[in-house]
Design a protein around this motif. Structure first.
Motif, PDB file in Angstrom:
ATOM      1  N   PHE A   1      27.486  35.263  -7.967  1.00  0.00           N
ATOM      2  CA  PHE A   1      27.176  33.980  -8.602  1.00  0.00           C
ATOM      3  C   PHE A   1      27.679  33.896 -10.043  1.00  0.00           C
ATOM      4  CE2 PHE A   1      23.874  33.875  -5.226  1.00  0.00           C
ATOM      5  CZ  PHE A   1      24.195  32.642  -4.677  1.00  0.00           C
ATOM      6  N   SER A   2      28.222  34.975 -10.554  1.00  0.00           N
ATOM      7  CA  SER A   2      28.715  34.962 -11.930  1.00  0.00           C
ATOM      8  C   SER A   2      30.139  34.406 -12.042  1.00  0.00           C
ATOM      9  CB  SER A   2      28.674  36.376 -12.519  1.00  0.00           C
ATOM     10  OG  SER A   2      29.644  37.205 -11.894  1.00  0.00           O
ATOM     11  N   GLN A   3      30.778  34.131 -10.908  1.00  0.00           N
ATOM     12  CA  GLN A   3      32.154  33.637 -10.951  1.00  0.00           C
ATOM     13  C   GLN A   3      32.258  32.318 -11.704  1.00  0.00           C
ATOM     14  OE1 GLN A   3      33.860  33.375  -7.036  1.00  0.00           O
ATOM     15  NE2 GLN A   3      34.013  35.587  -6.768  1.00  0.00           N
ATOM     16  N   LYS A   4      33.353  32.157 -12.439  1.00  0.00           N
ATOM     17  CA  LYS A   4      33.637  30.938 -13.197  1.00  0.00           C
ATOM     18  C   LYS A   4      34.997  30.386 -12.764  1.00  0.00           C
ATOM     19  CE  LYS A   4      29.998  31.569 -15.830  1.00  0.00           C
ATOM     20  NZ  LYS A   4      28.797  30.693 -15.675  1.00  0.00           N
TER      21      LYS A   4
ATOM     22  N   ARG B   1      34.490  30.619  -5.627  1.00  0.00           N
ATOM     23  CA  ARG B   1      33.888  30.679  -4.288  1.00  0.00           C
ATOM     24  C   ARG B   1      32.473  31.265  -4.343  1.00  0.00           C
ATOM     25  NH1 ARG B   1      37.008  30.856   0.522  1.00  0.00           N
ATOM     26  NH2 ARG B   1      39.198  30.378   0.185  1.00  0.00           N
ATOM     27  N   TYR B   2      32.168  31.965  -5.412  1.00  0.00           N
ATOM     28  CA  TYR B   2      30.938  32.740  -5.562  1.00  0.00           C
ATOM     29  C   TYR B   2      30.850  33.846  -4.507  1.00  0.00           C
ATOM     30  CZ  TYR B   2      29.927  28.738  -8.473  1.00  0.00           C
ATOM     31  OH  TYR B   2      30.021  27.755  -9.428  1.00  0.00           O
TER      32      TYR B   2
END
Length: 434
Positions: free
Chosen positions: A173-176, A102-103
Motif C-alpha cells: 500500500f506504500s506504492q506511489k 497497483r499496490y
C-alpha cells in the motif's frame, strides 16, 4: 529514469493494433515501449468471443500475441500507465509517462488469485461490461498480460485480508505514482475505440429496461468466460432465451443531436456473428436482425450473411424500429417497426433486445492529440496527413496512427494498418540512427 534512444519506438495503446505494431518493430531489433492505460494489454478484442467471418476464437488468436509481447526481450510493457507529455521531434522524442500504482509488487505477485478469492468487496466488473461482479483486488480477466493482481483504491477499504493471505508478500500500500522519462525515435498511436451511449436513442429503452443490452454486453453474456459461463439467460429473471432481436445503427448514421453520421463499419457483421453463436447454442432460438442496409463488404463477409440466413435460419428484416416497449407483467419487449419491403407495420415480442451502438474514438483521443500536437476530426478520430496516400502518417513527422483510432475498421484492417505504421516508424528510426 530514462531509457531508449533514437532506435526506440513508443507505442501508445495495447489493443490488437498496438500489439501488432510493437511485435513488428521488436522483431526488427528495435526497442519498444508499449504504453497501455488499462492494467492488461489486449484491448477490446480480449472481450470478444469469436471473430468474423471465420468464427475463430478471439482470445485464441490474441493471447499468444499478448504473451509474445510480454516475453519479447525488445518490448517493455508499461500498463496502468499514460503518456503525460511529449517534447522533441522525429528521431528524438522525449516522453513523460505516468504509471499509476497497483499496490501490488509485480516482482512478487504470482497471479495465484488467492487475494481475490478472500476479498470481501464486490463491484461491477468492467471487463464483463458490468454484468457480473469483481473484487476490489482483482486480475482483469483470466488471460490478462501481465498476470498481476491490482487493487482498485476507489473501493478498497484497507481491511488487510489480502495482506494476510498473500504468501508472496506482494501487497504494498506504500506504492506511489511513478513518472518515467523515455526517449524514442518515433511514436505509433493505437488507442482503439469506445462505445457510444446507447441511451441516446431513448425510445429503445437502454438503461431503463434490464433486457435491453448493447452488443458488447451480449458478447460477454454469450462467452464461455463471461458472467453466465456462456449460458443464454435473460438478465432480468434468468429465463432461457427463445426470441432475440438485434437493432442496427443505434445512434449512428443519423444527423439527430447526439448521434454519429458515420457507419461504424463492423456492426452488420458482428450482429451476424452473434446471431450464429446464438443458434449454435440453441437452434430453437428465434433470431431477428433489424438492419438499415447490409454492409458486408469484406472477404467472406457476404458468405457469412448467407450462411446465417440459409443454414442457421437467422431472419433479416430491413426496418428501423420506432420503439421498444416493455411488458411489465412478463419483462418481454415489444418492438414496433415498418417492414420497408412490404410497407407493413408490425409488432413483435422478444425476450431480449440487443442494440448495436455507434463505435467512437477513445475518450482520451482529444487530450492525447493536444499532448502530441496531432489533429483530430469533428468526431475525435486522429486525422491522417493524407487518408489515401499516407493513411498512417500524421501532420507531425515521426508520429503515426493505426487501427480504429483513425477511423472505423475491423480487426484485420487494424492489424495490417498496424504493420504499415510500424514500417513507417522503422523508416524514421533507422534513418535517424544513420
Amino acid at each position: 529514469m530514462s531509457g531508449g534512444g533514437s532506435k526506440s519506438v513508443l507505442v501508445i495503446g495495447g489493443g490488437i493494433a498496438g500489439i501488432q505494431a510493437a511485435l513488428d518493430l521488436a522483431n526488427r531489433g528495435l526497442r519498444v515501449y508499449l504504453v497501455e492505460r488499462q492494467p492488461s494489454i489486449g484491448g477490446r478484442m480480449a472481450q470478444l468471443d469469436k471473430t468474423f467471418p471465420t468464427m475463430d476464437c478471439a482470445i485464441c488468436i490474441l493471447a499468444p500475441k499478448m504473451i509474445e509481447c510480454d516475453r519479447h526481450p525488445n518490448i517493455e510493457l508499461l500498463t496502468n500507465a499514460e503518456v503525460k507529455a511529449v517534447e522533441g521531434s522525429a528521431g528524438d522524442f522525449r516522453v513523460r509517462v505516468l504509471i499509476r500504482p497497483r499496490y501490488v509488487d509485480p516482482d512478487r505477485c504470482t497471479g495465484c488469485g488467492v487475494c481475490t478469492e478472500r476479498c470481501p468487496i464486490e463491484v461491477p466488473d468492467e471487463f464483463n461490461m458490468g454484468l457480473g461482479p469483481r473484487k476490489a483486488i482483482y486480475i482483469p480477466f483470466p488471460q490478462a498480460v501481465p498476470r498481476l493482481a491490482l487493487i482498485d483504491d476507489r473501493y478498497c477499504v484497507r481491511c488487510g485480508l489480502c495482506e494476510r493471505v498473500c504468501e508472496a508478500g506482494a501487497i504494498d500500500f506504500s506504492q506511489k505514482p511513478e513518472e518515467l522519462e523515455l526517449h524514442a525515435g518515433a511514436i505509433v498511436v493505437a488507442t482503439g475505440f469506445s462505445l457510444s451511449d446507447a441511451s441516446v436513442v431513448g425510445e429503445y429503452g437502454y438503461g431503463r429496461y434490464e433486457n435491453v443490452l448493447t452488443a458488447l454486453e451480449f458478447e460477454r453474456l454469450i462467452c464461455a468466460s463471461g458472467p453466465t459461463r456462456g449460458e443464454l439467460l435473460r438478465p432480468s429473471d434468468g429465463k432461457k432465451l427463445k426470441r432475440i432481436a438485434f437493432i442496427q445503427c443505434v445512434g449512428s448514421r443519423s444527423l439527430r443531436p447526439g448521434h454519429k453520421p458515420y457507419c461504424s463499419s463492423v456492426c452488420c457483421m458482428y450482429a451476424t456473428k452473434e446471431a450464429i453463436l446464438v443458434k449454435e447454442h440453441d437452434p430453437d432460438v428465434d433470431v431477428v436482425i433489424f438492419y438499415t442496409d447490409l454492409r458486408a463488404f469484406g472477404k467472406g463477409f457476404q458468405r457469412l450473411v448467407e450462411k446465417a440466413r440459409e443454414e442457421y435460419g437467422v431472419k433479416y428484416i430491413r426496418a428501423k424500429p420506432s420503439e421498444v416497449r416493455e411488458d411489465p407483467a412478463t419483462g418481454d419487449l415489444l418492438i414496433w417497426y415498418e417492414d420497408t419491403f412490404t410497407s407493413e407495420v408490425v409488432e413483435k415480442r422478444f425476450d431480449l433486445v440487443i442494440l448495436c451502438p455507434a463505435l467512437v474514438p477513445s475518450e482520451t483521443n482529444r487530450e492525447l492529440a493536444k499532448t502530441l500536437g496531432l489533429e483530430v476530426d469533428e468526431h475525435g478520430f486522429f486525422r491522417a496527413a493524407d487518408p489515401l496516400i499516407s493513411p498512417t502518417d500524421t501532420h507531425v513527422p515521426g508520429i503515426f496512427v493505426c487501427g480504429f483510432c483513425s477511423g472505423p475498421k475491423d480487426i484485420s484492417e487494424c492489424v495490417y494498418q498496424a504493420s504499415c505504421a510500424a514500417e513507417r516508424a522503422m523508416e524514421v528510426v533507422l534513418g535517424a540512427g544513420r
